[in-house]
Design an enzyme around this catalytic site. Structure first.
Site, PDB file in Angstrom:
ATOM      1  N   ASP A  83      10.799   0.078   0.463  1.00 23.69           N
ATOM      2  CA  ASP A  83      10.958   1.181  -0.487  1.00 23.69           C
ATOM      3  C   ASP A  83      12.021   0.837  -1.312  1.00 23.69           C
ATOM      4  O   ASP A  83      12.970   0.777  -1.030  1.00 23.69           O
ATOM      5  CB  ASP A  83      10.743   2.401   0.178  1.00 23.69           C
ATOM      6  CG  ASP A  83      10.572   3.573  -0.896  1.00 23.69           C
ATOM      7  OD1 ASP A  83       9.278   3.978  -0.875  1.00 23.69           O
ATOM      8  OD2 ASP A  83      11.408   3.769  -1.629  1.00 23.69           O
TER       9      ASP A  83
ATOM     10  N   GLU B 183       6.418   3.180  -5.305  1.00 25.91           N
ATOM     11  CA  GLU B 183       7.336   2.179  -5.324  1.00 25.91           C
ATOM     12  C   GLU B 183       7.570   1.565  -3.543  1.00 25.91           C
ATOM     13  O   GLU B 183       8.339   0.949  -3.392  1.00 25.91           O
ATOM     14  CB  GLU B 183       8.798   2.353  -5.906  1.00 25.91           C
ATOM     15  CG  GLU B 183       9.523   3.182  -4.971  1.00 25.91           C
ATOM     16  CD  GLU B 183       9.373   4.592  -4.461  1.00 25.91           C
ATOM     17  OE1 GLU B 183       7.890   4.938  -4.670  1.00 25.91           O
ATOM     18  OE2 GLU B 183       9.937   5.379  -4.048  1.00 25.91           O
TER      19      GLU B 183
HETATM   20  N1  LIG Z   1       6.900   3.245 -13.315  1.00 25.06           N
HETATM   21  C1  LIG Z   1       6.341   3.684 -12.504  1.00 25.06           C
HETATM   22  N2  LIG Z   1       6.688   4.541 -11.617  1.00 25.06           N
HETATM   23  C2  LIG Z   1       6.044   4.918 -10.538  1.00 25.06           C
HETATM   24  C3  LIG Z   1       4.755   4.557 -10.204  1.00 25.06           C
HETATM   25  N3  LIG Z   1       4.180   5.216  -9.229  1.00 25.06           N
HETATM   26  C4  LIG Z   1       5.254   6.015  -8.692  1.00 25.06           C
HETATM   27  N4  LIG Z   1       6.264   6.094  -9.741  1.00 25.06           N
HETATM   28  C5  LIG Z   1       7.688   6.797  -9.642  1.00 25.06           C
HETATM   29  O1  LIG Z   1       8.191   6.467  -8.524  1.00 25.06           O
HETATM   30  C6  LIG Z   1       9.039   7.782  -8.071  1.00 25.06           C
HETATM   31  C7  LIG Z   1       9.091   7.721  -6.802  1.00 25.06           C
HETATM   32  O2  LIG Z   1      10.345   8.626  -6.831  1.00 25.06           O
HETATM   33  P1  LIG Z   1      10.633   9.225  -5.260  1.00 25.06           P
HETATM   34  O3  LIG Z   1       9.651   9.368  -4.463  1.00 25.06           O
HETATM   35  O4  LIG Z   1      11.462  10.366  -5.385  1.00 25.06           O
HETATM   36  O5  LIG Z   1      11.617   8.284  -4.500  1.00 25.06           O
HETATM   37  P2  LIG Z   1      12.891   7.468  -5.194  1.00 25.06           P
HETATM   38  O6  LIG Z   1      13.423   8.048  -6.300  1.00 25.06           O
HETATM   39  O7  LIG Z   1      12.746   6.043  -4.907  1.00 25.06           O
HETATM   40  O8  LIG Z   1      14.018   7.863  -4.001  1.00 25.06           O
HETATM   41  P3  LIG Z   1      14.116   7.136  -2.560  1.00 25.06           P
HETATM   42  O9  LIG Z   1      12.969   6.634  -2.341  1.00 25.06           O
HETATM   43  O10 LIG Z   1      14.442   8.284  -1.620  1.00 25.06           O
HETATM   44  O11 LIG Z   1      15.392   6.163  -2.860  1.00 25.06           O
HETATM   45  C8  LIG Z   1       8.282   8.893  -8.824  1.00 25.06           C
HETATM   46  O12 LIG Z   1       9.190   9.229  -9.903  1.00 25.06           O
HETATM   47  C9  LIG Z   1       7.083   8.491  -9.377  1.00 25.06           C
HETATM   48  O13 LIG Z   1       6.894   8.945 -10.664  1.00 25.06           O
HETATM   49  C10 LIG Z   1       4.356   3.651 -11.137  1.00 25.06           C
HETATM   50  O14 LIG Z   1       3.360   3.079 -10.838  1.00 25.06           O
HETATM   51  N5  LIG Z   1       5.128   3.252 -12.124  1.00 25.06           N
END
Ligand SMILES: Nc1nc2c(ncn2[C@@H]2O[C@H](COP(=O)(O)OP(=O)(O)OP(=O)(O)O)[C@@H](O)[C@H]2O)c(=O)[nH]1
Length: 456
Positions: A337, A380
């Site tokens: 992740d 992600e």
């Molecule tokens: N650019 C982009 N962003 C995405 C996609 N799918 C999900 N996200 C973003 O990924 C982010 C995931 O955030 P969180 O679940 O809070 O996790 P994080 O910020 O990585 O924090 P930790 O996992 O705890 O390190 C969200 O803001 C989603 O909008 C995508 O396909 N593209």
């Protein structure tokens, strides 16, 4: 009968042609055999006719001559008796000549009887047996009457031809002339009859042969026409179907097709060309289809953005890999992740976030084996399945990846790190168990400060 006709109608073209040709050939064979037999019979008849007719005609000519001589002799006797009634030596001389003449006639008659008897014994083909029997009877009767009449004439000539004797002479002479003429007519009639019989045979033969020949010709024409019509009909049907198939494969309307072959075209060659066209269209259609199927399959199983396998494929594959692991093949699971990804999005924008996701998968792919499977579980978060790897071996790969991410410096790409949770399949594990252990390890890595890996 109707069943066999139906089965014949539905038989193969080769069988039909074979059957009809056999009928035609049998017919022609019958015509030939009949002609040979008839010609042979006619030729034997002609030979037999010649063997009987020629000697009989010769004998008849000689008879005619003898009849003339006999007539002259009788006239001379009449003349001698009227002029020199007292010259008995002249009359005696003439009587002697008549005797000699009579013997010659008897010899001729014997020859004629022999010819007619031989004809009866040796010739079996001619239908004129009855006529020959009659002629033989006539000849024998004539010979007897000739002998009697000659004796009567000789008797009259032994005496002077006075009125009474002369009358007797005239009667006997006339009867002899008449009998000879009748016999000649009978011989002539017989030869004509026999010739008529042979001529009748010839005509009958010509008639039957012409009828058979005409029938063979008609059958031949019928067979030829039948074959042409059937061939054209079947060919037309096949042609239409092939054209329709060809056009439907090419996506055009079948009704627009010209069904008539071009003038001078060979139907079979045209059909072969059209089948080639159909095969080409069909092959390219199949190629397109398999291409589309491949694309559809890829769309259904891969993530559009990164090209990694998608969630749907993840469920299906994990179940399958667990089945293999159950049979003893080691299996390790790594869940990765990206750290603080929300921050990247927030700071650099969503597009940059996307590029990070794409680059992450590229880097993973470059550093694992081709048999290792990469999935995007969502957002992600990614999962990797390592066949034949223990969790320690998977941890080595994870550590490499961690360092690569950490040290990556690329234009237009912000720095980023990832956390890894690693576990391996334990006997009796369900999908949920396995995933949970990896998730827990990942959680551990996150809580322990991120940019690190933990084993579960
Ligand atoms: N650019 C982009 N962003 C995405 C996609 N799918 C999900 N996200 C973003 O990924 C982010 C995931 O955030 P969180 O679940 O809070 O996790 P994080 O910020 O990585 O924090 P930790 O996992 O705890 O390190 C969200 O803001 C989603 O909008 C995508 O396909 N593209």
């Amino acid at each position: 009968m109707s069943n066999s006709l139906l089965s014949w109608l539905s038989a193969s073209f080769t069988r039909k042609i074979g059957g009809l040709s056999t009928i035609l050939l049998s017919f022609i064979l019958i015509v030939i055999l009949y002609s040979v037999v008839q010609l042979n019979t006619i030729s034997r008849e002609m030979r037999e006719l010649a063997e009987i007719d020629i000697p009989l005609t010769q004998l008849a000519s000689e008879f005619e001559l003898k009849q003339l001589e006999q007539h002259i002799l009788l006239e001379r006797i009449r003349l001698a008796s009227s002029t020199t009634a007292s010259d008995s030596s002249g009359q005696k001389n003439l009587s002697l000549q008549l005797n000699e003449h009579s013997q010659l006639v008897q010899t001729l008659l014997e020859q004629a009887v022999t010819v007619a008897s031989n004809a009866l014994k040796t010739h079996e083909i001619l239908d004129g047996i009855q006529a020959h029997k009659e002629l033989l009877n006539h000849l024998e009767a004539y010979a007897r009457s000739h002998e009697i009449l000659h004796a009567r004439i000789a008797q009259t000539l032994a005496l002077p031809l006075d009125e009474q004797n002369g009358e007797e002479f005239e009667t006997a002479a006339e009867q002899m002339d008449l009998a000879t003429e009748t016999l000649l007519n009978q011989i002539e009639q017989l030869t004509e009859e026999v010739a008529d019989i042979t001529e009748g045979h010839e005509q009958r033969f010509l008639l039957v042969d012409t009828a058979l020949g005409t029938s063979a010709f008609v059958i031949g024409i019928y067979i030829t026409l039948y074959l042409i019509v059937s061939f054209r009909r079947h060919m037309g049907e096949i042609q239409r179907k092939v054209d329709r198939l060809n056009h439907s494969l090419q996506g055009s309307s079948a009704t627009e097709i010209s069904l008539e072959p071009a003038a001078g075209d060979d139907e079979l060659a045209r059909l072969a060309a059209n089948i080639d066209g159909v095969l080409d269209s069909f092959t390219s259609e199949m190629k397109n289809r398999s291409e589309v199927e491949k694309q559809l399959l890829q769309l259904a199983t891969t993530d559009k953005l990164t090209g990694a396998l998608n969630r749907h494929k993840w469920d299906e594959t994990l179940a399958q890999e667990i089945r293999l692991a159950n049979r003893g093949m080691p299996l390790s699971l790594l869940i990765l992740d990206l750290d603080n990804f929300k921050g990247i999005n927030d700071r650099w924008g969503h597009d940059v976030g996307d590029r990070v996701l794409v680059r992450t998968v590229e880097l993973i792919r470059e550093n694992v084996r081709s048999s290792d499977l990469i999935f995007r579980l969502g957002g992600e978060e990614f999962a990797l399945l390592f066949r034949n790897h223990s969790k320690q071996q998977a941890a080595v790969v994870a550590e490499e990846l961690r360092q690569i991410f950490e040290q990556l410096e690329e234009k237009n790409l912000p720095p980023f790190t990832a956390s890894f949770g690693i576990t391996q399949y334990e006997s009796g594990d369900s999908q949920e168990n396995l995933i949970k252990r990896a998730d827990d390890a990942l959680y551990q890595a996150k809580t322990n400060g991120r940019n690190r890996l933990e084993l579960g």
